[in-house]
Design a protein around this motif. Structure first.
Motif, mmCIF file in Angstrom:
data_model
loop_
_atom_site.group_PDB
_atom_site.id
_atom_site.type_symbol
_atom_site.label_atom_id
_atom_site.label_comp_id
_atom_site.label_asym_id
_atom_site.label_seq_id
_atom_site.Cartn_x
_atom_site.Cartn_y
_atom_site.Cartn_z
ATOM 1 N N LYS A 1 13.588 -2.132 4.111
ATOM 2 C CA LYS A 1 12.953 -3.027 3.061
ATOM 3 C C LYS A 1 11.430 -3.478 3.734
ATOM 4 O O LYS A 1 10.656 -3.449 2.909
ATOM 5 C CB LYS A 1 13.838 -4.162 2.854
ATOM 6 C CG LYS A 1 15.280 -3.783 2.297
ATOM 7 C CD LYS A 1 15.141 -2.736 1.168
ATOM 8 C CE LYS A 1 16.644 -1.971 1.125
ATOM 9 N NZ LYS A 1 16.597 -0.734 0.408
ATOM 10 N N ARG A 2 11.464 -3.488 4.769
ATOM 11 C CA ARG A 2 10.000 -3.868 5.394
ATOM 12 C C ARG A 2 9.194 -2.720 5.010
ATOM 13 O O ARG A 2 7.981 -2.860 4.590
ATOM 14 C CB ARG A 2 9.923 -3.974 6.662
ATOM 15 C CG ARG A 2 8.634 -4.424 7.446
ATOM 16 C CD ARG A 2 8.700 -4.907 8.759
ATOM 17 N NE ARG A 2 9.407 -4.242 9.759
ATOM 18 C CZ ARG A 2 9.587 -4.652 11.187
ATOM 19 N NH1 ARG A 2 9.268 -5.757 11.591
ATOM 20 N NH2 ARG A 2 10.119 -3.732 11.889
ATOM 21 N N LEU A 3 9.695 -1.439 5.130
ATOM 22 C CA LEU A 3 8.782 -0.308 4.831
ATOM 23 C C LEU A 3 8.738 -0.081 3.329
ATOM 24 O O LEU A 3 7.521 0.439 2.788
ATOM 25 C CB LEU A 3 9.367 1.040 5.053
ATOM 26 C CG LEU A 3 9.542 1.180 6.843
ATOM 27 C CD1 LEU A 3 10.539 2.512 6.930
ATOM 28 C CD2 LEU A 3 8.168 1.248 7.394
ATOM 29 N N LEU A 4 9.430 -0.549 2.374
ATOM 30 C CA LEU A 4 9.438 -0.614 0.966
ATOM 31 C C LEU A 4 8.514 -1.564 0.611
ATOM 32 O O LEU A 4 7.704 -1.436 -0.499
ATOM 33 C CB LEU A 4 10.978 -0.834 0.429
ATOM 34 C CG LEU A 4 10.997 -0.993 -1.180
ATOM 35 C CD1 LEU A 4 10.738 0.437 -1.681
ATOM 36 C CD2 LEU A 4 12.382 -1.439 -1.498
ATOM 37 N N LEU A 5 8.418 -2.723 1.120
ATOM 38 C CA LEU A 5 7.562 -3.863 0.438
ATOM 39 C C LEU A 5 6.155 -3.635 0.105
ATOM 40 O O LEU A 5 5.819 -3.907 -0.857
ATOM 41 C CB LEU A 5 7.597 -4.892 1.654
ATOM 42 C CG LEU A 5 7.306 -6.566 1.010
ATOM 43 C CD1 LEU A 5 7.976 -6.877 -0.182
ATOM 44 C CD2 LEU A 5 7.407 -7.477 2.020
ATOM 45 N N PRO A 6 5.316 -2.938 1.127
ATOM 46 C CA PRO A 6 4.233 -2.553 0.418
ATOM 47 C C PRO A 6 4.074 -1.800 -0.735
ATOM 48 O O PRO A 6 2.951 -1.989 -1.367
ATOM 49 C CB PRO A 6 3.491 -1.699 1.698
ATOM 50 C CG PRO A 6 4.206 -1.888 2.825
ATOM 51 C CD PRO A 6 5.665 -2.290 2.031
ATOM 52 N N HIS A 7 4.880 -0.973 -1.209
ATOM 53 C CA HIS A 7 5.053 -0.281 -2.390
ATOM 54 C C HIS A 7 5.402 -0.975 -3.607
ATOM 55 O O HIS A 7 5.362 -0.619 -4.769
ATOM 56 C CB HIS A 7 6.221 1.152 -2.314
ATOM 57 C CG HIS A 7 5.842 2.031 -1.151
ATOM 58 N ND1 HIS A 7 4.836 2.822 -1.328
ATOM 59 C CD2 HIS A 7 6.364 1.876 0.119
ATOM 60 C CE1 HIS A 7 4.829 3.464 -0.105
ATOM 61 N NE2 HIS A 7 5.610 3.152 0.671
ATOM 62 N N LEU A 8 5.645 -2.414 -3.288
ATOM 63 C CA LEU A 8 6.008 -3.137 -4.550
ATOM 64 C C LEU A 8 5.047 -4.180 -4.689
ATOM 65 O O LEU A 8 4.993 -5.370 -5.540
ATOM 66 C CB LEU A 8 7.400 -4.064 -3.977
ATOM 67 C CG LEU A 8 8.689 -3.362 -3.879
ATOM 68 C CD1 LEU A 8 9.824 -3.785 -3.405
ATOM 69 C CD2 LEU A 8 8.777 -2.237 -5.048
ATOM 70 N N ALA A 9 3.769 -4.060 -4.229
ATOM 71 C CA ALA A 9 2.669 -5.202 -4.271
ATOM 72 C C ALA A 9 2.373 -5.216 -5.550
ATOM 73 O O ALA A 9 1.577 -6.482 -5.689
ATOM 74 C CB ALA A 9 1.649 -4.791 -3.282
ATOM 75 N N ALA A 10 2.514 -4.658 -6.481
ATOM 76 C CA ALA A 10 1.996 -4.699 -7.876
ATOM 77 C C ALA A 10 2.711 -5.534 -8.667
ATOM 78 O O ALA A 10 2.688 -5.868 -9.996
ATOM 79 C CB ALA A 10 1.581 -3.134 -8.513
ATOM 80 N N GLY A 11 4.005 -5.727 -8.091
ATOM 81 C CA GLY A 11 4.930 -6.605 -8.778
ATOM 82 C C GLY A 11 4.481 -8.152 -8.593
ATOM 83 O O GLY A 11 3.611 -8.382 -8.315
ATOM 84 N N ASN A 12 5.499 -9.085 -9.298
ATOM 85 C CA ASN A 12 5.120 -10.406 -9.290
ATOM 86 C C ASN A 12 4.967 -10.849 -8.023
ATOM 87 O O ASN A 12 5.591 -10.957 -6.886
ATOM 88 C CB ASN A 12 6.452 -11.135 -9.854
ATOM 89 C CG ASN A 12 6.234 -12.608 -9.989
ATOM 90 O OD1 ASN A 12 6.509 -13.093 -8.826
ATOM 91 N ND2 ASN A 12 5.843 -13.011 -11.029
ATOM 92 N N PRO A 13 3.695 -11.586 -7.850
ATOM 93 C CA PRO A 13 3.269 -11.992 -6.597
ATOM 94 C C PRO A 13 3.943 -13.174 -5.886
ATOM 95 O O PRO A 13 4.039 -13.170 -4.512
ATOM 96 C CB PRO A 13 1.744 -12.853 -6.806
ATOM 97 C CG PRO A 13 1.541 -12.863 -8.407
ATOM 98 C CD PRO A 13 2.642 -11.757 -8.948
ATOM 99 N N THR A 14 4.754 -13.993 -6.720
ATOM 100 C CA THR A 14 5.479 -15.050 -6.023
ATOM 101 C C THR A 14 6.891 -14.362 -5.350
ATOM 102 O O THR A 14 7.152 -14.664 -4.519
ATOM 103 C CB THR A 14 5.868 -16.091 -7.378
ATOM 104 O OG1 THR A 14 4.754 -16.705 -7.831
ATOM 105 C CG2 THR A 14 6.982 -17.305 -6.662
ATOM 106 N N LEU A 15 7.519 -13.472 -6.516
ATOM 107 C CA LEU A 15 8.597 -12.741 -5.640
ATOM 108 C C LEU A 15 8.106 -11.885 -4.581
ATOM 109 O O LEU A 15 8.902 -11.727 -3.372
ATOM 110 C CB LEU A 15 9.161 -11.962 -6.783
ATOM 111 C CG LEU A 15 10.018 -12.662 -7.937
ATOM 112 C CD1 LEU A 15 10.279 -11.899 -9.098
ATOM 113 C CD2 LEU A 15 11.203 -13.148 -7.220
ATOM 114 N N TYR A 16 6.964 -11.393 -4.356
ATOM 115 C CA TYR A 16 6.526 -10.498 -3.421
ATOM 116 C C TYR A 16 6.444 -11.393 -1.971
ATOM 117 O O TYR A 16 6.976 -11.187 -1.059
ATOM 118 C CB TYR A 16 5.212 -9.956 -3.702
ATOM 119 C CG TYR A 16 4.805 -8.848 -2.574
ATOM 120 C CD1 TYR A 16 5.052 -7.750 -2.458
ATOM 121 C CD2 TYR A 16 4.030 -9.667 -1.451
ATOM 122 C CE1 TYR A 16 4.652 -6.781 -1.773
ATOM 123 C CE2 TYR A 16 3.652 -8.486 -0.572
ATOM 124 C CZ TYR A 16 3.912 -7.307 -0.590
ATOM 125 O OH TYR A 16 3.649 -6.661 0.614
ATOM 126 N N ALA A 17 5.779 -12.604 -2.279
ATOM 127 C CA ALA A 17 6.001 -13.610 -1.090
ATOM 128 C C ALA A 17 7.200 -14.213 -0.676
ATOM 129 O O ALA A 17 7.459 -14.224 0.552
ATOM 130 C CB ALA A 17 4.921 -14.799 -1.969
#
Length: 181
Positions: free
Chosen positions: A149-165
């Motif tokens: 999931k740590r490797l996946l996270l950068p690929h999700l940066a365009a998602g909701n910023p609050t959920l990303y954080a």
């Protein structure tokens, strides 16, 4: 967004029926599995209140194709093209023939990297629902799951910023407590 639109009510009923039909339960709690997609939808609704009903419906249906045998064509017929596109983006496309777990997860990362931002937002809510549970209840699997999931996270940066954080913080918290992983 109407919290009780016909589309959302239909998606909720469909999700409950599909997961119940295969008697799927949450691995660590034993509760009916459909509680998880409802939690994911609630997280999206809370942190992305501008999300259209199709996004909330897709959040409710995000595991139906992978876990219940429902085909994507049925999702499209019942809920429309956008819901089907988002569910497809969130469904596994790799198989054992694609290689080991590491290879399959790389395929899934590449797939979600190309997905619409709403799919990334749903995946972030999904991760926020799953990360703490797995870290707490399955420390052995967490050693595999959390680095993925740590490797996946950068690929999700365009998602909701609050959920990303929130997901970033949950993953960082895990690694702070488990520096040797």
């Amino acid at each position: 967004m109407s919290t009780h639109s016909t589309l959302i009510l239909r998606a909720r009923s469909f999700c409950i029926a599909a997961h119940s039909a295969v008697k799927q339960t949450r691995k660590y709690t034993g509760e009916p599995y459909w509680h998880h997609p409802m939690e994911v939808a609630a997280l999206v609704r809370e942190h992305a209140p501008e999300a259209p009903d199709e996004v909330i419906a897709a959040a409710m249906l995000h595991d139906v194709v992978d876990d219940t045998g429902v085909r994507l064509e049925l999702i499209q017929r019942e809920f429309g093209a956008l819901v089907a596109e988002l569910v497809d983006a969130l469904s596994d496309s790799s198989t054992a023939a694609d290689g080991n777990r590491r290879a399959r997860k790389a395929i899934e990362r590449a797939k979600i990297a190309k997905a619409p931002a709403w799919a990334k937002t749903i995946r972030l809510a999904d991760l926020y629902s799953n990360v703490p549970t797995i870290a707490e209840h399955d420390p052995q699997f967490a050693k595999t799951y959390l680095p993925e999931k740590r490797l996946l996270l950068p690929h999700l940066a365009a998602g909701n910023p609050t959920l990303y954080a929130m997901v970033n913080d949950a993953i960082a918290h895990y690694f702070a407590q488990h520096p040797s992983v």
